[in-house]
Design an enzyme around this catalytic site. Structure first.
Site, PDB file in Angstrom:
ATOM      1  N   SER A  54       0.832  -1.197   0.000  1.00  0.00           N
ATOM      2  CA  SER A  54       0.000   0.000   0.000  1.00  0.00           C
ATOM      3  C   SER A  54       0.871   1.253   0.000  1.00  0.00           C
ATOM      4  O   SER A  54       1.971   1.265   0.565  1.00  0.00           O
ATOM      5  CB  SER A  54      -0.866  -0.030   1.260  1.00  0.00           C
ATOM      6  OG  SER A  54      -1.452   1.216   1.500  1.00  0.00           O
ATOM      7  N   TYR A  66      -2.296  -1.149  10.912  1.00  0.00           N
ATOM      8  CA  TYR A  66      -2.564  -1.758   9.603  1.00  0.00           C
ATOM      9  C   TYR A  66      -1.448  -1.411   8.624  1.00  0.00           C
ATOM     10  O   TYR A  66      -0.848  -2.286   7.983  1.00  0.00           O
ATOM     11  CB  TYR A  66      -3.913  -1.287   9.023  1.00  0.00           C
ATOM     12  CG  TYR A  66      -3.984  -1.532   7.533  1.00  0.00           C
ATOM     13  CD1 TYR A  66      -4.142  -2.826   7.041  1.00  0.00           C
ATOM     14  CD2 TYR A  66      -3.796  -0.499   6.607  1.00  0.00           C
ATOM     15  CE1 TYR A  66      -4.136  -3.067   5.660  1.00  0.00           C
ATOM     16  CE2 TYR A  66      -3.788  -0.727   5.252  1.00  0.00           C
ATOM     17  CZ  TYR A  66      -3.957  -2.007   4.778  1.00  0.00           C
ATOM     18  OH  TYR A  66      -3.933  -2.251   3.429  1.00  0.00           O
ATOM     19  N   LYS A 102       1.958  -3.624   6.526  1.00  0.00           N
ATOM     20  CA  LYS A 102       2.408  -3.620   5.120  1.00  0.00           C
ATOM     21  C   LYS A 102       3.909  -3.351   5.058  1.00  0.00           C
ATOM     22  O   LYS A 102       4.638  -3.984   4.310  1.00  0.00           O
ATOM     23  CB  LYS A 102       1.639  -2.569   4.310  1.00  0.00           C
ATOM     24  CG  LYS A 102       0.157  -2.872   4.167  1.00  0.00           C
ATOM     25  CD  LYS A 102      -0.092  -4.171   3.427  1.00  0.00           C
ATOM     26  CE  LYS A 102      -1.541  -4.568   3.384  1.00  0.00           C
ATOM     27  NZ  LYS A 102      -1.770  -5.938   2.912  1.00  0.00           N
TER      28      LYS A 102
HETATM   29  P1  NAD Z   1     -11.001  -7.306   1.222  1.00  0.00           P
HETATM   30  O1  NAD Z   1     -11.241  -7.292   2.695  1.00  0.00           O
HETATM   31  O2  NAD Z   1     -12.148  -7.052   0.319  1.00  0.00           O
HETATM   32  O3  NAD Z   1     -10.304  -8.681   0.792  1.00  0.00           O
HETATM   33  C1  NAD Z   1      -9.474  -9.398   1.642  1.00  0.00           C
HETATM   34  C2  NAD Z   1      -9.953 -10.833   1.638  1.00  0.00           C
HETATM   35  O4  NAD Z   1      -9.097 -11.600   2.490  1.00  0.00           O
HETATM   36  C3  NAD Z   1     -11.376 -10.974   2.189  1.00  0.00           C
HETATM   37  O5  NAD Z   1     -12.140 -11.756   1.286  1.00  0.00           O
HETATM   38  C4  NAD Z   1     -11.197 -11.701   3.536  1.00  0.00           C
HETATM   39  O6  NAD Z   1     -12.283 -12.566   3.798  1.00  0.00           O
HETATM   40  C5  NAD Z   1      -9.892 -12.447   3.301  1.00  0.00           C
HETATM   41  N1  NAD Z   1      -9.094 -12.733   4.506  1.00  0.00           N
HETATM   42  C6  NAD Z   1      -8.715 -11.884   5.488  1.00  0.00           C
HETATM   43  N2  NAD Z   1      -7.958 -12.523   6.383  1.00  0.00           N
HETATM   44  C7  NAD Z   1      -7.842 -13.798   5.953  1.00  0.00           C
HETATM   45  C8  NAD Z   1      -7.190 -14.963   6.446  1.00  0.00           C
HETATM   46  N3  NAD Z   1      -6.515 -14.951   7.595  1.00  0.00           N
HETATM   47  N4  NAD Z   1      -7.282 -16.116   5.741  1.00  0.00           N
HETATM   48  C9  NAD Z   1      -7.985 -16.162   4.587  1.00  0.00           C
HETATM   49  N5  NAD Z   1      -8.625 -15.106   4.075  1.00  0.00           N
HETATM   50  C10 NAD Z   1      -8.555 -13.933   4.751  1.00  0.00           C
HETATM   51  O7  NAD Z   1      -9.816  -6.252   0.946  1.00  0.00           O
HETATM   52  P2  NAD Z   1      -9.290  -5.668  -0.425  1.00  0.00           P
HETATM   53  O8  NAD Z   1      -9.666  -4.241  -0.476  1.00  0.00           O
HETATM   54  O9  NAD Z   1      -9.639  -6.555  -1.537  1.00  0.00           O
HETATM   55  O10 NAD Z   1      -7.731  -5.715  -0.142  1.00  0.00           O
HETATM   56  C11 NAD Z   1      -6.932  -6.788  -0.606  1.00  0.00           C
HETATM   57  C12 NAD Z   1      -5.511  -6.558  -0.164  1.00  0.00           C
HETATM   58  O11 NAD Z   1      -5.048  -5.307  -0.672  1.00  0.00           O
HETATM   59  C13 NAD Z   1      -5.318  -6.479   1.350  1.00  0.00           C
HETATM   60  O12 NAD Z   1      -4.081  -7.075   1.667  1.00  0.00           O
HETATM   61  C14 NAD Z   1      -5.265  -4.995   1.609  1.00  0.00           C
HETATM   62  O13 NAD Z   1      -4.557  -4.698   2.766  1.00  0.00           O
HETATM   63  C15 NAD Z   1      -4.542  -4.502   0.379  1.00  0.00           C
HETATM   64  N6  NAD Z   1      -4.796  -3.107   0.060  1.00  0.00           N
HETATM   65  C16 NAD Z   1      -6.082  -2.663  -0.061  1.00  0.00           C
HETATM   66  C17 NAD Z   1      -6.325  -1.339  -0.347  1.00  0.00           C
HETATM   67  C18 NAD Z   1      -7.717  -0.811  -0.436  1.00  0.00           C
HETATM   68  O14 NAD Z   1      -7.907   0.384  -0.323  1.00  0.00           O
HETATM   69  N7  NAD Z   1      -8.733  -1.640  -0.654  1.00  0.00           N
HETATM   70  C19 NAD Z   1      -5.245  -0.451  -0.537  1.00  0.00           C
HETATM   71  C20 NAD Z   1      -3.946  -0.951  -0.432  1.00  0.00           C
HETATM   72  C21 NAD Z   1      -3.735  -2.276  -0.120  1.00  0.00           C
HETATM   73  C1  WQD Z   2      -9.698   9.351   1.037  1.00  0.00           C
HETATM   74  C2  WQD Z   2      -9.848  10.831   1.305  1.00  0.00           C
HETATM   75  C3  WQD Z   2     -10.235  11.383   3.625  1.00  0.00           C
HETATM   76  C4  WQD Z   2     -14.159   9.562   3.966  1.00  0.00           C
HETATM   77  C5  WQD Z   2      -7.089   4.321   3.041  1.00  0.00           C
HETATM   78  C6  WQD Z   2      -6.012   3.681   3.864  1.00  0.00           C
HETATM   79  C7  WQD Z   2      -4.854   3.318   2.988  1.00  0.00           C
HETATM   80  C8  WQD Z   2      -5.313   2.497   1.795  1.00  0.00           C
HETATM   81  C9  WQD Z   2      -6.458   3.105   1.079  1.00  0.00           C
HETATM   82  C10 WQD Z   2      -5.074   0.173   2.309  1.00  0.00           C
HETATM   83  C11 WQD Z   2      -9.124  11.282   2.580  1.00  0.00           C
HETATM   84  C12 WQD Z   2     -11.409  11.765   2.775  1.00  0.00           C
HETATM   85  C13 WQD Z   2     -12.950  10.003   3.494  1.00  0.00           C
HETATM   86  C14 WQD Z   2     -15.165  10.522   4.279  1.00  0.00           C
HETATM   87  C15 WQD Z   2     -13.661  12.277   3.605  1.00  0.00           C
HETATM   88  N1  WQD Z   2      -5.781   1.215   2.206  1.00  0.00           N
HETATM   89  N2  WQD Z   2     -12.700  11.321   3.317  1.00  0.00           N
HETATM   90  N3  WQD Z   2     -14.870  11.846   4.085  1.00  0.00           N
HETATM   91  O1  WQD Z   2      -7.393   7.308   3.903  1.00  0.00           O
HETATM   92  O2  WQD Z   2      -6.527   7.776   1.563  1.00  0.00           O
HETATM   93  O3  WQD Z   2      -6.550   5.481   2.420  1.00  0.00           O
HETATM   94  O4  WQD Z   2      -7.500   3.434   2.014  1.00  0.00           O
HETATM   95  O5  WQD Z   2      -3.908   0.040   2.255  1.00  0.00           O
HETATM   96  O6  WQD Z   2      -3.961   2.619   3.775  1.00  0.00           O
HETATM   97  O7  WQD Z   2      -5.598   4.598   4.861  1.00  0.00           O
HETATM   98  O8  WQD Z   2      -8.682   6.540   1.854  1.00  0.00           O
HETATM   99  O9  WQD Z   2     -11.019   6.569   1.145  1.00  0.00           O
HETATM  100  O10 WQD Z   2     -10.502   6.637   3.615  1.00  0.00           O
HETATM  101  O11 WQD Z   2      -9.998   8.626   2.218  1.00  0.00           O
HETATM  102  O12 WQD Z   2     -13.440  13.463   3.464  1.00  0.00           O
HETATM  103  O13 WQD Z   2     -16.252  10.202   4.750  1.00  0.00           O
HETATM  104  O14 WQD Z   2     -11.229  11.104   1.549  1.00  0.00           O
HETATM  105  O15 WQD Z   2      -9.987  12.333   4.612  1.00  0.00           O
HETATM  106  O16 WQD Z   2      -8.601  12.538   2.332  1.00  0.00           O
HETATM  107  P1  WQD Z   2      -7.247   6.890   2.510  1.00  0.00           P
HETATM  108  P2  WQD Z   2     -10.129   7.017   2.222  1.00  0.00           P
END
Ligand code: NAD
Ligand code: WQD
Length: 344
Positions: A129, A154, A158
């Protein structure tokens, strides 16, 4: 491109995982999913099948249960690569329950690496991330931008996961790992069959916007309008989830074609465009014709002011580029919200 290589997708019924399974299947890879369904449901595998015509095998199992995962991997044989999505991802919850996050996110990765050694799964693509950059001093961020200790447990999982991988690949050079640093993934599959399904009140901006448009929430609170940005609101790099999914296929192709230059590589995945919160709200209204109620609210603790990617390393080396426009991405998020709420 190598066909019919078997890919183990952990967390494959989740938001990004499910979209990636679709792209993998459409590119000719065979897909096996392991998911404990803690944040998804088994019906997603049917939806993946509906889109692709191919049903991925789904094992309901927990990545922290090494014995069970080992049995699955042993029974599957000849897995070419894993893509490791399985993790908890709620930033706020991780502040309240840090051990739950460290235990799940780190033990899952350690088990997968250990089992990869045991069963000879030579390749791994990992979900990292942009949170590992914190608030960078200069923008856009490249892979050389220094990694800092993220604000949340969290985020720290990463950073630590990347460090674990770095050490692992230094010790086992015939194994290859790629960490993909996602910026802000948003949007949904154009079929309307896959998208993000947050439980409870969404923390992330786009699900909050679409739920407000659907009438589930009264208004959007914009967290801070006194930042040092053109309109005072925070800036992020919002990347379409289908574009993001395609980058995983590109990473697997790179591994399959032996094109990696180091045992462990890291790529930024973003669009390169910095978009403010207000631009998202206005852009959503323009893309969908739906008016949104919003108010200005205090800053949210832990938010960085602005971050966006330089993704030229991924563009050059993975031969990948984010292609979707913000407008079509926001429209896809609304299309998904309407489908799940049964709005015409
Ligand atoms: P998500 O929660 O939709 O998907 C994660 C999946 O993993 C879920 O289906 C959950 O049931 C499963 N899971 C969690 N723990 C588990 C375990 N111990 N064993 C088996 N399955 C398990 O999340 P996502 O948004 O699809 O994110 C996927 C990956 O990308 C994650 O590692 C997340 O940290 C990373 N990521 C997400 C974002 C984002 O904003 N969505 C941003 C950066 C990184
Ligand atoms: C985006 C912008 C808020 C909600 C998060 C995790 C990051 C990554 C992606 C996994 C920000 C603003 C939000 C609301 C708002 N995940 N906001 N009103 O915080 O950039 O990233 O998700 O790795 O680690 O921190 O994403 O969608 O929460 O926020 O004004 O009700 O929207 O302040 O500027 P963020 P977000």
């Amino acid at each position: 491109m190598s066909q019919q290589k078997k890919i183990l997708v952990t967390g494959g019924t989740g938001y990004i995982g499910s979209h990636t399974c679709v792209e993998l299947l459409q590119a000719g890879y065979e897909v096996i999913i392991i998911d404990n369904l803690s944040n998804s449901d088994a019906g997603i595998a049917d939806r993946i099948a509906e889109i692709t015509g191919k049903k991925p095998i789904l094992y309901k199992a927990d990545m922290t249960d090494k014995q069970e995962i080992g049995e699955i991997i042993a029974s599957e044989k000849n897995i070419f690569s894993s893509i490791h999505f399985a993790a908890y991802k709620a930033v706020g919850e991780s502040v309240e329950k840090p051990l739950m996050y460290y235990a799940n996110n780190l033990n899952s990765l350690i088990n997968l690496l250990d089992l990869s050694l045991e069963y000879g799964i030579k390749n791994l693509v990992f979900s990292s991330s942009c949170t590992v950059y914190g608030q960078p001093e200069s923008l856009p961020v490249t892979e050389q931008t220094p990694v800092v200790r993220p604000e949340s447990p969290y985020g720290n999982t990463k950073r630590i996961s990347e460090e674990i991988m770095e050490d692992f690949y230094a010790a086992h050079e015939d194994f290859k790992g790629i960490a993909l640093r996602y910026f802000n993934p948003i949007g949904a599959h154009p079929s309307g069959l896959l998208g993000e399904l947050p439980s409870g009140v969404p923390n992330n901006l786009i699900p909050f916007v679409t739920q407000t448009a659907a009438g589930l929430r009264d208004e959007i609170k914009i967290f801070g309008n006194d930042y040092n940005t053109p309109d005072g609101t925070c800036i992020r790099d919002y990347i379409n989830v289908v574009d993001l999914a395609k980058a995983h296929v590109a990473a697997i192709d790179r591994l399959a074609q032996n094109k990696t230059k180091k045992a462990f590589e890291v790529f930024n995945l973003g669009t390169g465009r910095g978009i403010s919160v207000l631009e998202i709200v206005k852009g959503f209204e323009e893309a969908t014709g739906v008016k949104l109620k919003y108010t200005m609210a205090p800053r949210r603790a832990g938010d960085v002011e602005q971050i966006y990617a330089n993704s030229s390393f991924a563009e050059n080396e993975l031969n990948w580029k984010a292609e979707k426009t913000l407008k079509e991405t926001l429209a896809s998020a609304w299309n998904w919200e309407k489908k799940i709420r049964d709005i015409q």
